[in-house]
Design a protein around this motif. Structure first.
Motif: not given
Ligand code: FES
Ligand SMILES: [Fe+2]
Length: 390
Positions: A29-35
């Motif tokens: 989820p954190d990487h998704h938010a970054r993308e």
């Protein structure tokens, strides 16, 4: 060799096996938010068709991490704003569409009212107070542009020229199609349990075609070889003009379009060249949110909306000349059914890929020679992350 191009010069293909993106990027989820911030939050996102917003109307919905409302003023001009009230941040327009009785957007929470340039005009029952400067509390603008009858928005701002600099190159192959003059004859939405990148990876290779798409491979014989176009074949230069559809990449003999039975209906779309017609299908892409495929008699657009790390909404629109679908004898079902089946097959493959990746006991997958477009996509993702999110 490090530093050498990973792409072949003599045909489309990777010169060596390449690692995929880290598997955690497909579900974390954190990487998704970054993308979402770095890629969709700074990108041109296909939002709707121009015809979806009549004069004096609005349409609201997600654009990556942003909540956007696009409005058409009475004079026909478009504007887009973050759909967030500058008072205490309520959503101003519910997701969907509506008409404006007056040229104002009024927050339903405490009635702050904005004009259609985003200026704050009134603060409802709240009295003015020391330190409050109305001019400093207008709506935050988003970028807006039109292309091919689509409305694009950019949460980070910008105008038509910014859109053209960013997105027009990959849409150029489809430029001959009169997309702005076509109407949405049919629209379908599906939600797929996969990360948005899995959708694009699947879009960018045909190694899966022989196993996943039997009807499509029958219509487009080169797909049955696991490749997409003539230049993907290492030996293509030895027979560059071979007419065999398995080598040329055209539709099977007698077929004219992507439809059940392969027959086109009605007159060819105006503006297409003989090569456009002979090819049978032409793809244009506006990463990260749209592809359009043009055929001799219609076009189909698919918009890609991430709903979460492992959930993606696809909105498919079949675009035809105005009134064509209602003409006597026209069978819309034949073109809808064909693409619906292909999309369902791809959706099942994407979900299968996601289920495995979410539990992968390794760090990265591997890209083979034919997956050169996926490698280019991965580079694009990494560059967007590096550019906009440090
Ligand atoms: S949050 Fe919009 S008026 Fe209060
Ligand atoms: Fe596919």
């Amino acid at each position: 060799m490090p530093g050498e191009s990973p792409f072949r010069a003599d045909f489309n293909g990777l010169a060596r096996a390449e690692p995929g993106l880290p598997v955690t990027w497909y579900s974390d989820p954190d990487h998704h938010a970054r993308e979402m911030r770095a890629i969709f939050g700074h990108g041109w996102i296909a939002f709707c068709r121009v015809s979806d917003i009549a004069p004096a109307s609005w349409r609201a919905g997600p654009a990556g991490p942003a909540n956007i409302v696009a409005v058409r003023r009475a004079d026909g001009t478009l504007a887009a704003f973050h759909n967030v009230c500058r008072h205490r941040g309520a959503e101003i327009c519910p997701h969907g569409a509506g008409r404006l009785d007056r040229p104002l957007m009024v927050c339903p929470y405490h009635q702050w009212a904005y004009d259609l340039t985003g200026r704050l005009i009134a603060t409802g029952p709240a009295r003015s107070v020391e330190g409050f400067v109305r001019a400093e509390h207008g709506l935050i603008p988003a970028g807006v542009a039109e292309w091919g009858g689509f409305v694009f928005v950019n949460p980070a701002g910008g105008g038509q020229s910014g859109f053209e600099a960013a997105a027009s190159r990959d849409l150029a192959p489809i430029a001959n199609w009169p997309l702005a003059a076509l109407e949405v004859a049919h629209r379908e939405e599906i939600e797929v349990a996969c990360n948005w990148k899995i959708f694009w990876e699947n879009f960018n290779e045909c190694l899966h075609c022989p196993g996943i798409h039997p009807a499509l491979c029958d219509l487009v014989p080169i797909y049955g070889r696991g490749i997409m176009v003539r230049e993907d074949d290492p030996d293509w230069r030895a027979r560059p003009d071979a007419p065999d559809p398995r080598l040329a990449g055209t539709l099977r003999a007698g077929a004219e379009t992507w439809a059940v039975g392969g027959k086109a209906q009605g007159a060819a779309l105006p503006g297409l060249t003989a090569e456009d017609v002979a090819r049978g299908h032409t793809f244009g892409v506006a990463l990260p949110s749209l592809y359009v495929v043009g055929h001799v008699d219609y076009a189909r657009a698919v918009r890609v909306t991430p709903l979460g790390p492992v959930r993606t909404r696809l909105t498919a629109e079949w675009l035809l000349p105005p009134g064509r679908a209602a003409e006597p004898g026209f069978d819309l079902g034949r073109i809808v059914a064909f693409a619906r089946q292909v999309m369902a097959e791809d959706a099942a493959a994407c979900e299968m890929n996601q289920r495995g990746l979410s539990a992968a006991p390794f760090a990265q997958g591997t890209l083979m020679q034919e997956e050169y477009e996926i490698h280019a996509f991965h580079r694009w993702v990494r560059e967007r992350l590096a550019e906009t999110d440090g």
